[in-house]
Design an enzyme around this catalytic site. Structure first.
Site, mmCIF file in Angstrom:
data_model
loop_
_atom_site.group_PDB
_atom_site.id
_atom_site.type_symbol
_atom_site.label_atom_id
_atom_site.label_comp_id
_atom_site.label_asym_id
_atom_site.label_seq_id
_atom_site.Cartn_x
_atom_site.Cartn_y
_atom_site.Cartn_z
ATOM 1 N N HIS A 1 -18.003 -10.451 5.077
ATOM 2 C CA HIS A 1 -16.689 -9.857 5.361
ATOM 3 C C HIS A 1 -15.961 -10.665 6.427
ATOM 4 O O HIS A 1 -16.518 -10.944 7.490
ATOM 5 C CB HIS A 1 -16.849 -8.406 5.848
ATOM 6 N N HIS A 2 -14.744 -11.080 6.102
ATOM 7 C CA HIS A 2 -13.881 -11.789 7.053
ATOM 8 C C HIS A 2 -12.582 -11.005 7.205
ATOM 9 O O HIS A 2 -11.673 -11.162 6.391
ATOM 10 C CB HIS A 2 -13.515 -13.184 6.529
ATOM 11 N N GLU A 3 -12.495 -10.168 8.207
ATOM 12 C CA GLU A 3 -11.209 -9.522 8.493
ATOM 13 C C GLU A 3 -10.444 -10.467 9.416
ATOM 14 O O GLU A 3 -10.858 -10.698 10.555
ATOM 15 C CB GLU A 3 -11.422 -8.153 9.157
ATOM 16 N N GLU B 1 0.839 -1.195 0.000
ATOM 17 C CA GLU B 1 0.000 0.000 0.000
ATOM 18 C C GLU B 1 0.878 1.251 0.000
ATOM 19 O O GLU B 1 1.110 1.880 1.037
ATOM 20 C CB GLU B 1 -0.976 -0.049 1.180
ATOM 21 N N HIS C 1 -8.148 -8.609 0.689
ATOM 22 C CA HIS C 1 -7.398 -7.356 0.857
ATOM 23 C C HIS C 1 -6.141 -7.630 1.683
ATOM 24 O O HIS C 1 -6.151 -8.494 2.552
ATOM 25 C CB HIS C 1 -8.261 -6.312 1.574
ATOM 26 N N GLU C 2 -5.102 -6.891 1.391
ATOM 27 C CA GLU C 2 -3.786 -7.012 2.056
ATOM 28 C C GLU C 2 -3.131 -8.378 1.843
ATOM 29 O O GLU C 2 -2.135 -8.696 2.477
ATOM 30 C CB GLU C 2 -3.854 -6.726 3.578
ATOM 31 N N GLU D 1 -9.282 3.598 -0.021
ATOM 32 C CA GLU D 1 -9.313 3.814 1.431
ATOM 33 C C GLU D 1 -8.219 4.780 1.885
ATOM 34 O O GLU D 1 -8.305 5.349 2.974
ATOM 35 C CB GLU D 1 -9.189 2.483 2.165
ATOM 36 N N GLU E 1 -7.140 -6.607 -3.268
ATOM 37 C CA GLU E 1 -6.727 -5.200 -3.131
ATOM 38 C C GLU E 1 -5.230 -5.161 -3.430
ATOM 39 O O GLU E 1 -4.836 -4.915 -4.559
ATOM 40 C CB GLU E 1 -7.049 -4.694 -1.727
HETATM 41 C C1 NOJ Z 1 -8.447 -2.864 5.207
HETATM 42 C C2 NOJ Z 1 -9.227 -3.058 3.965
HETATM 43 O O1 NOJ Z 1 -8.488 -2.710 2.817
HETATM 44 C C3 NOJ Z 1 -10.484 -2.248 4.081
HETATM 45 O O2 NOJ Z 1 -11.214 -2.304 2.891
HETATM 46 C C4 NOJ Z 1 -11.288 -2.791 5.238
HETATM 47 O O3 NOJ Z 1 -12.422 -1.996 5.411
HETATM 48 C C5 NOJ Z 1 -10.465 -2.760 6.536
HETATM 49 N N1 NOJ Z 1 -9.209 -3.376 6.329
HETATM 50 C C6 NOJ Z 1 -11.172 -3.480 7.678
HETATM 51 O O4 NOJ Z 1 -11.257 -4.840 7.378
HETATM 52 CA CA CA Z 2 -6.147 -2.210 2.545
#
Ligand code: NOJ
Ligand code: CA
Length: 781
Positions: free
Chosen positions: A442-444, A199, A512-513, A537, A531
């Site tokens: 969504h799975h963070e 990023e 993402h990431e 963001e 991403e």
């Molecule tokens: C980073 C992600 O790129 C973003 O899209 C997300 O909202 C946040 N993490 C929280 O998971």
């Molecule tokens: Ca991100």
């Protein structure tokens, strides 16, 4: 400095004596040439276009643990040549047909028995085979190392087989020694090499300036960051020579192997592969038979050819899934920008500085009143998305654990199963389905890959139970297991495991990431997004021109969930600390065409679209999956103008899938399908069937901080037909630069009758863009 480098290159070129043992391979069009040779038993390759060096003779090989290097003492055993030419059809993509045409050379090298010793110096090794597979395309080179296993059984059948413990079966890589020796001090668009984040804004500089710009290149980047060298850069690395040739170094099909960055020796302009190490500092744990990913060098005369290149996809394996009927493009909105902008929160309560899953009582917690993923707000988004013909809605912050998720390196951080008390998962899914919208899960993971794998099967089952067919995953933070980086071999294996397991559940993934993609979406088309670069963001921190570089770099490996569509770029209007983003509304419209992704978001709030519904119409009308793409004008860091024709067969695939759910609304028509078929807003499938698609094209343009004008000849339209063009253009006073003249909101919409003989003059404001939709005029309605 420049002169010294040139003199050194001339000396190097003079010292380089082609030998009789040189093996050559030419591209199908004869313009590219690959040369391979052993020089003092060391393997070297070099690459030429029209007889001019693109990559000067560059070493190949490996430094291994417990064994002498695979870098010298080689003899050439065999060379096999072949040709391949096929056209394949991606499940989704920038075009319906992709030609994969290359000439191949497989070089078999051997370190003969006894030629090298094991690292302890005591034992002589047995014969070791390493193969180099080169594929030469008209637009570039791919090569990889292969380690066949046949050598071992063959050797063991000998009368006095050499000792088995020296064989190359399981081996650990300390360094990959692949070099890319550049033939000039090219201009490059680069982000710094890093084990944990991609990023970053891009830096444009000469190769020799990378070192001095290292600190600056880190400004406003992602977190956590882990640098390894002041001259380390990430791939895909886009370069341009002084003669105007576009060279891009990347890799393809990175599986069960670490990600390759590059480290530059500025004195010799030599990049060397720099693999992301695992927690024990190894850079690849191999088990033969096996091979490395492809190392790629794309070479194009024009920037637009680089965007047209399918080198990376072609080097990946064909689709691994038999049934792909459940995979479809997605145009979506989200309860997301609210949290990113600071308007609302992911967490439900402010009561808990420490959350323990299974112990913390959320049911009796005092709500903070700022939780975005609450039933009423989600319903509001569903209503808006349904009204405007979207396919899906992402909701973040639906599950417990967000109170202390960030930066704590918690292993047991989320369970991916338990909703907050104000998020009624079954009811919201039912409500959405009945309106014709799918919810996106969504799975963070908070970078705890261990914890995600712990819950993955249950989490995917929950998705199946409620009819979710897509998940956005995330890997924010320091990776667990501790001391691993985001792109080491074991963590790359985790990302792939998540894709493969998801496919078993008919789930599409947008990570993402995670590691930046290397074309694996050809093999696993349920990987509909990633991403893995600086996306929307980052708001005001994104430099003008960023989105004109990404298609040359990050997007070479696969689509990006860039999350465009911000119509209110002045974040100060949302929160006191907000700053102004650097784009106009028309720039955001242009991104839907210039920036390829089968998963496209309209990221802003419904209330930010309401005042500009006439401009929002383009986001509604635009398709996200293509039959044909034409790259009209492009220069990295400056501008891109692209025209695309939609793939009619996938226009309504999301809605058709939803209609098959027991609670799914039948007969839904996505807005893009409505536009292509010319079905009025007031009509649904009861009145019309989807059987008369019109010829439709969309054109998009984006620019950096400079205003620009382009003439676009519409000669790609069918001669003899008439079309209506709707042109969304920056207004005269539009300006995306956040100074006194800042006016991102100014645009004009004009309608024009056009034919294949027409030319459109299209202007873009600073940080602006344009979008055009063109539909054939027919009498049938
Ligand atoms: C980073 C992600 O790129 C973003 O899209 C997300 O909202 C946040 N993490 C929280 O998971
Ligand atoms: Ca991100």
């Amino acid at each position: 400095m420049k002169r010294i480098v040139i003199v050194m290159l001339m000396v190097m070129a003079a010292l380089w004596q082609p030998t009789a043992a040189q093996e050559r391979l030419t591209s199908p069009d004869g313009r590219m040439e690959l040369r391979f040779e052993l020089k003092d038993s060391v393997p070297y390759y070099s690459l030429y276009r029209d007889g001019k060096a693109v990559v000067l003779p560059s070493k190949m090989g490996f430094e291994l643990e417990w064994r002498d290097d695979l870098a010298h003492a080689f003899v050439l055993k065999d060379t096999k040549r072949s040709t391949f030419d096929e056209t394949w059809h991606p499940v989704w993509g920038e075009e319906a047909n992709i030609r994969n045409h290359y000439n191949e050379m497989l070089v078999t090298l051997e370190q003969p028995a006894g030629a090298v010793t094991s690292a302890d110096g005591r034992s002589k090794t047995m014969a070791t085979v390493m193969q180099l597979r080169f594929r030469l395309y008209d637009d570039g080179l791919g090569f990889r190392y292969e380690f066949p296993q046949e050598t071992l059984p063959l050797l063991l059948r000998q009368e006095n087989p050499p000792k088995k413990d020296n064989a190359l079966v399981c081996f650990w890589i300390k360094e990959e020694l692949t070099e890319f020796v550049m033939a000039g001090n090219h201009t490059a668009w680069w982000i710094p090499g890093d084990y944990d984040t991609q990023e970053y804004n891009y830096t444009e500089s000469r190769l020799s300036e990378i070192d001095s710009l290292w600190e600056k290149s880190h400004e406003h980047g992602g977190w956590p960051w882990t640098a390894f060298s002041r001259t380390g850069v990430q791939t895909a690395l886009q370069m341009k020579t002084d003669e105007g040739l576009y060279i891009n170094i990347h890799e393809a099909a990175t599986l069960d192997y670490p990600t390759m960055h590059l480290n530059l020796d500025p004195k010799t302009l030599t990049f060397r592969a720099w693999l992301c190490p695992d927690a024990a500092a190894y850079k690849g744990r191999m088990q033969a038979p096996c091979h490395t990913p492809w190392r790629t060098v794309m070479v194009c005369d024009k920037a637009t050819d680089a965007l047209r290149s399918r080198l990376i996809l072609n080097l990946n394996e064909p689709c691994a899934l038999e049934d792909v009927s459940w995979i479809h493009p997605v145009k979506y909105m989200g309860v997301w920008w609210e949290m990113i902008s600071g308007k609302s929160t992911w967490n439900y309560t402010n009561e808990f500085p420490s959350v323990k899953l299974g112990e913390t009582d959320f049911v009796h917690a005092i709500p903070n009143g700022t939780h975005g993923a609450n039933n009423a707000n989600v319903r509001r988004y569903i209503d808006f998305a349904a009204k405007h013909g979207f396919d899906a809605l992402l909701i973040e912050g639906w599950n417990i654990g967000w109170e202390d998720w960030y930066g704590k390196q918690k292993d047991f951080v989320f369970d991916f199963l338990t909703p907050y008390p104000d998020f009624d998962l079954p009811a919201l899914n039912k409500y959405a389905h009945e309106k014709g919208i799918r919810l996106i899960m969504h799975h963070e993971s908070s970078a705890s890959t261990v914890n995600y794998e712990r819950w993955m099967e249950k989490a995917y089952n929950l998705m199946n139970e409620y009819g979710y067919d897509a998940v956005k995953s995330g890997y924010v933070g320091t990776i667990i297991p501790f001391a691993e980086g985001h792109y080491s071999q074991p963590i790359n294996n985790h990302y792939h495991y998540a894709i493969v397991e998801a496919a078993k559940h008919h789930i599409m993934v947008n990570a993402h990431e995670a590691v930046r993609p290397t074309g694996l979406c050809r093999t696993w088309p349920n990987m509909i997004g990633n991403e893995s670069a600086m996306g929307t963001e980052f708001r005001e921190r994104i430099h003008p021109g960023h989105t004109t570089i990404l298609p040359f770099t990050r997007l070479q490996g696969g689509p990006m969930d860039y999350t465009p569509g911000i119509f209110e770029p002045d974040m100060g209007k949302i929160v006191p600390w907000g700053k102004k983003m650097q784009h106009t509304i028309c720039n955001q419209l242009g991104l839907y065409v210039t920036f390829y992704s089968p998963l496209q978001m309209a990221a802003d709030f419904p209330e930010h679209y309401e005042p500009y519904l006439d401009a929002f119409q383009f986001i509604k009308d635009v398709a996200v999956d293509w039959d044909t793409s034409i790259y009209l004008y492009a220069e990295p860091g400056a501008y891109i103008v692209t025209a695309r024709k939609p793939k009619v067969s996938s226009l309504n695939k999301a809605a058709e899938g939803l209609g098959k759910l027991s609670d799914g609304k039948k007969g839904v028509i996505s807005n893009a399908a409505r536009y292509v078929y010319g079905i009025a807003d007031t009509l649904n499938t009861k009145h019309l069937t989807l059987n008369t698609p019109h010829e439709v094209w969309y054109i998009g343009g984006i620019t950096d901080e400079n205003a620009r004008e382009f003439s676009v000849k519409l000669d790609f339209l069918t001669p003899g037909k008439s079309y209506e063009a709707v042109i969304y253009a920056d207004g005269k006073d539009a300006r995306g630069i956040p100074d006194e003249g800042y006016n991102p909101y100014s645009y004009t919409i004009t309608k024009k009758k056009v034919t294949a003989k027409s030319t459109l003059k299209l202007k873009m404001a600073p940080c602006g863009g344009f979008a055009v939709s063109i539909r054939e005029i027919t009498n049938v309605k």
